[in-house]
Each structure stands twice: as structure tokens, then as C-alpha cells.
Design a protein around this motif. Structure first.
Motif, PDB file in Angstrom:
ATOM      1  N   ALA A  33       0.833  -1.204   0.000  1.00  0.00           N
ATOM      2  CA  ALA A  33       0.000   0.000   0.000  1.00  0.00           C
ATOM      3  C   ALA A  33       0.867   1.252   0.000  1.00  0.00           C
ATOM      4  O   ALA A  33       0.542   2.243  -0.668  1.00  0.00           O
ATOM      5  CB  ALA A  33      -0.928  -0.002   1.208  1.00  0.00           C
ATOM      6  N   SER A  34       1.969   1.200   0.717  1.00  0.00           N
ATOM      7  CA  SER A  34       2.881   2.342   0.733  1.00  0.00           C
ATOM      8  C   SER A  34       3.437   2.613  -0.658  1.00  0.00           C
ATOM      9  O   SER A  34       3.515   3.763  -1.093  1.00  0.00           O
ATOM     10  CB  SER A  34       4.014   2.084   1.723  1.00  0.00           C
ATOM     11  OG  SER A  34       4.896   3.170   1.769  1.00  0.00           O
ATOM     12  N   ALA A  35       3.792   1.560  -1.380  1.00  0.00           N
ATOM     13  CA  ALA A  35       4.291   1.725  -2.748  1.00  0.00           C
ATOM     14  C   ALA A  35       3.195   2.268  -3.667  1.00  0.00           C
ATOM     15  O   ALA A  35       3.452   3.100  -4.542  1.00  0.00           O
ATOM     16  CB  ALA A  35       4.806   0.396  -3.284  1.00  0.00           C
ATOM     17  N   GLY A  36       1.959   1.825  -3.467  1.00  0.00           N
ATOM     18  CA  GLY A  36       0.848   2.336  -4.261  1.00  0.00           C
ATOM     19  C   GLY A  36       0.627   3.819  -4.035  1.00  0.00           C
ATOM     20  O   GLY A  36       0.471   4.592  -4.983  1.00  0.00           O
ATOM     21  N   PHE A  37       0.631   4.241  -2.770  1.00  0.00           N
ATOM     22  CA  PHE A  37       0.480   5.664  -2.461  1.00  0.00           C
ATOM     23  C   PHE A  37       1.653   6.474  -3.003  1.00  0.00           C
ATOM     24  O   PHE A  37       1.475   7.603  -3.464  1.00  0.00           O
ATOM     25  CB  PHE A  37       0.339   5.884  -0.961  1.00  0.00           C
ATOM     26  CG  PHE A  37      -1.023   5.565  -0.416  1.00  0.00           C
ATOM     27  CD1 PHE A  37      -2.155   6.175  -0.921  1.00  0.00           C
ATOM     28  CD2 PHE A  37      -1.175   4.650   0.607  1.00  0.00           C
ATOM     29  CE1 PHE A  37      -3.411   5.891  -0.423  1.00  0.00           C
ATOM     30  CE2 PHE A  37      -2.420   4.351   1.117  1.00  0.00           C
ATOM     31  CZ  PHE A  37      -3.551   4.971   0.597  1.00  0.00           C
ATOM     32  N   LEU A  38       2.849   5.907  -2.956  1.00  0.00           N
ATOM     33  CA  LEU A  38       4.022   6.616  -3.487  1.00  0.00           C
ATOM     34  C   LEU A  38       3.901   6.809  -4.992  1.00  0.00           C
ATOM     35  O   LEU A  38       4.216   7.884  -5.519  1.00  0.00           O
ATOM     36  CB  LEU A  38       5.300   5.859  -3.138  1.00  0.00           C
ATOM     37  CG  LEU A  38       6.605   6.538  -3.532  1.00  0.00           C
ATOM     38  CD1 LEU A  38       6.753   7.869  -2.804  1.00  0.00           C
ATOM     39  CD2 LEU A  38       7.780   5.640  -3.224  1.00  0.00           C
ATOM     40  N   PRO A  75      -4.157  -1.011  -7.971  1.00  0.00           N
ATOM     41  CA  PRO A  75      -4.139  -2.435  -7.614  1.00  0.00           C
ATOM     42  C   PRO A  75      -3.256  -2.761  -6.408  1.00  0.00           C
ATOM     43  O   PRO A  75      -3.529  -3.724  -5.690  1.00  0.00           O
ATOM     44  CB  PRO A  75      -3.622  -3.119  -8.885  1.00  0.00           C
ATOM     45  CG  PRO A  75      -4.091  -2.236  -9.968  1.00  0.00           C
ATOM     46  CD  PRO A  75      -3.929  -0.843  -9.407  1.00  0.00           C
ATOM     47  N   LEU A  76      -2.216  -1.972  -6.172  1.00  0.00           N
ATOM     48  CA  LEU A  76      -1.420  -2.181  -4.962  1.00  0.00           C
ATOM     49  C   LEU A  76      -2.250  -1.903  -3.711  1.00  0.00           C
ATOM     50  O   LEU A  76      -2.114  -2.589  -2.693  1.00  0.00           O
ATOM     51  CB  LEU A  76      -0.169  -1.312  -4.982  1.00  0.00           C
ATOM     52  CG  LEU A  76       0.998  -1.847  -5.807  1.00  0.00           C
ATOM     53  CD1 LEU A  76       2.062  -0.777  -5.992  1.00  0.00           C
ATOM     54  CD2 LEU A  76       1.586  -3.078  -5.163  1.00  0.00           C
ATOM     55  N   LEU A  77      -3.126  -0.900  -3.780  1.00  0.00           N
ATOM     56  CA  LEU A  77      -4.003  -0.621  -2.640  1.00  0.00           C
ATOM     57  C   LEU A  77      -5.037  -1.738  -2.457  1.00  0.00           C
ATOM     58  O   LEU A  77      -5.314  -2.164  -1.335  1.00  0.00           O
ATOM     59  CB  LEU A  77      -4.712   0.723  -2.829  1.00  0.00           C
ATOM     60  CG  LEU A  77      -3.828   1.961  -2.883  1.00  0.00           C
ATOM     61  CD1 LEU A  77      -4.671   3.204  -3.064  1.00  0.00           C
ATOM     62  CD2 LEU A  77      -2.968   2.069  -1.654  1.00  0.00           C
ATOM     63  N   VAL A  78      -5.601  -2.211  -3.569  1.00  0.00           N
ATOM     64  CA  VAL A  78      -6.562  -3.317  -3.494  1.00  0.00           C
ATOM     65  C   VAL A  78      -5.864  -4.566  -2.963  1.00  0.00           C
ATOM     66  O   VAL A  78      -6.424  -5.308  -2.141  1.00  0.00           O
ATOM     67  CB  VAL A  78      -7.203  -3.583  -4.871  1.00  0.00           C
ATOM     68  CG1 VAL A  78      -8.163  -4.748  -4.809  1.00  0.00           C
ATOM     69  CG2 VAL A  78      -7.924  -2.347  -5.373  1.00  0.00           C
ATOM     70  N   PHE A  79      -4.650  -4.803  -3.423  1.00  0.00           N
ATOM     71  CA  PHE A  79      -3.844  -5.926  -2.924  1.00  0.00           C
ATOM     72  C   PHE A  79      -3.720  -5.858  -1.408  1.00  0.00           C
ATOM     73  O   PHE A  79      -3.906  -6.860  -0.715  1.00  0.00           O
ATOM     74  CB  PHE A  79      -2.463  -5.877  -3.588  1.00  0.00           C
ATOM     75  CG  PHE A  79      -1.461  -6.829  -3.004  1.00  0.00           C
ATOM     76  CD1 PHE A  79      -1.458  -8.163  -3.373  1.00  0.00           C
ATOM     77  CD2 PHE A  79      -0.516  -6.382  -2.090  1.00  0.00           C
ATOM     78  CE1 PHE A  79      -0.537  -9.046  -2.829  1.00  0.00           C
ATOM     79  CE2 PHE A  79       0.407  -7.252  -1.551  1.00  0.00           C
ATOM     80  CZ  PHE A  79       0.397  -8.589  -1.920  1.00  0.00           C
ATOM     81  N   ALA A  80      -3.424  -4.667  -0.891  1.00  0.00           N
ATOM     82  CA  ALA A  80      -3.267  -4.509   0.563  1.00  0.00           C
ATOM     83  C   ALA A  80      -4.576  -4.793   1.292  1.00  0.00           C
ATOM     84  O   ALA A  80      -4.570  -5.419   2.361  1.00  0.00           O
ATOM     85  CB  ALA A  80      -2.773  -3.104   0.879  1.00  0.00           C
TER      86      ALA A  80
END
Length: 193
Positions: A33-38, A75-80
Motif C-alpha cells: 500500500a505504501s508503494a501504491g500511495f508513493l 491495484p497495490l491498494l486493493v492488494f493490501a
């Protein structure tokens, strides 16, 4: 540069700051999620810097930023969301599909990319809404509904329905969404552990 342009640039900077803040807060909770927000923060800030540096039309820059944020960042946020809920299979399928779609970007037309962006945004907001409703996470419900609303705003033409530009309103809605989603992930992680 008019005052409306300054306000739009300020909204991009504010959205980037919100995403960067969320990335830093999520670093200790969930690195995906951190990578998605970044990614969301970098894409928002690159819209502003490219306009200042190159003084050109932002259509290609916006398309590439939308592509990165929608196809990889969301998708990184959904993954989290799925991962912290314990559904590791669905989380891995979502992330794998997103990476597969991102690797095919050179072979897609601009219209196909825009369709993929809209569909990914809708899928991300529905996935996070589903998890949030089943877990009773009010922040997640708010964030996913705001994310879906931001996606719908991209269909509106400037000046026809809204008194402000759609970019300005979208940045405000997305900023609210990302703050709520960050709080939802933090509360969901605290409930699981």
C-alpha cells in the motif's frame, strides 16, 4: 498563468502531499500500500512539474500518469486490502493481473488504455468497497465511494456541469479518498493483529 491554473496546480501539489503522507504512514503497516500511495504521489507531482518545465499540452503526460496510477498504484491498494483481510489468493491474482496489463502497455492504443484505466478504477473501488462493507470499515466505504466518484468525474466535460474544473474537483475527491483508504487500511490492520 491565470489564477485558475494556479489553483489547479495547488490542487495537484496538495493531492501529491496527501499521497506522500499516506505512503509514509503506511510504510510500517503494509509496504504494498505504501508503494501504491508513493506511485500516486509521484504521478500527481509529475503533472505539475512537466507543465512548468516543458510548457506543453498535458494530454500525453496525463495519460501516462493515469496509466501508472490506475494500472499499478490502485491495484497495490486493493492488494493490501485483500491481503490484510486474509485473502492472499485474490490479492496475488489482482497484483499479477495488474503487472501483466502494465507489461502490455506498449501494444495498446490510447483508447484501449483509457478503457483499461476506467475499468481498473471501477474494479479497485468495488473491490475495496466489498471488503470494507463485509468488515464494517467505515473509512474504507467512504474511501472507495470517493474513489469511484473521482473516476466518474473524468467523464464530465469542463464547464458543462460543474462550476469548477473537473481536475480541481477530482483532486479534492481523490485526496479525500486516499486519506480515507489509508485510515481504513490502518484500522483494518489493527483489527487483524
Amino acid at each position: 498563468m491565470g489564477s485558475l491554473e494556479v489553483v489547479e496546480y495547488a490542487s495537484h501539489v496538495t493531492l501529491s502531499t496527501v499521497c506522500l503522507f499516506s505512503a509514509l504512514r503506511m510504510l510500517e503497516v503494509h509496504r504494498g500500500a505504501s508503494a501504491g500511495f508513493l506511485l500516486l504521489a509521484v504521478a500527481s507531482m509529475s503533472s505539475v512539474t512537466s507543465c512548468f518545465l516543458y510548457d506543453q499540452s498535458l494530454t500525453s503526460v496525463r495519460l501516462s500518469n493515469l496509466w501508472v496510477t490506475s494500472i499499478i498504484g490502485l491495484p497495490l491498494l486493493v492488494f493490501a486490502f485483500f491481503w490484510t483481510n486474509g485473502d492472499h489468493l485474490t490479492a496475488n491474482v489482482i497484483l499479477g493481473s495488474a503487472l501483466l496489463l502494465a507489461s502490455c502497455s506498449a501494444h495498446l492504443s490510447a483508447q484501449t488504455k483509457m478503457a483499461a484505466i476506467y475499468l481498473t478504477n471501477a474494479g479497485a473501488s468495488l473491490g475495496m468497497l466489498m471488503i470494507s462493507v463485509f468488515t464494517g470499515n467505515a473509512y474504507g466505504v467512504l474511501g472507495s465511494l470517493a474513489l469511484g466518484t473521482g473516476g466518474l468525474l473524468s467523464f464530465l466535460n469542463d464547464g458543462r456541469i460543474l462550476p469548477f474544473s473537473t481536475d480541481l474537483v477530482s483532486d479534492c475527491v481523490y485526496g479525500t479518498s486516499f486519506l480515507a483508504l489509508q485510515m481504513a487500511l490502518r484500522s483494518q490492520t489493527c483489527e487483524v493483529s
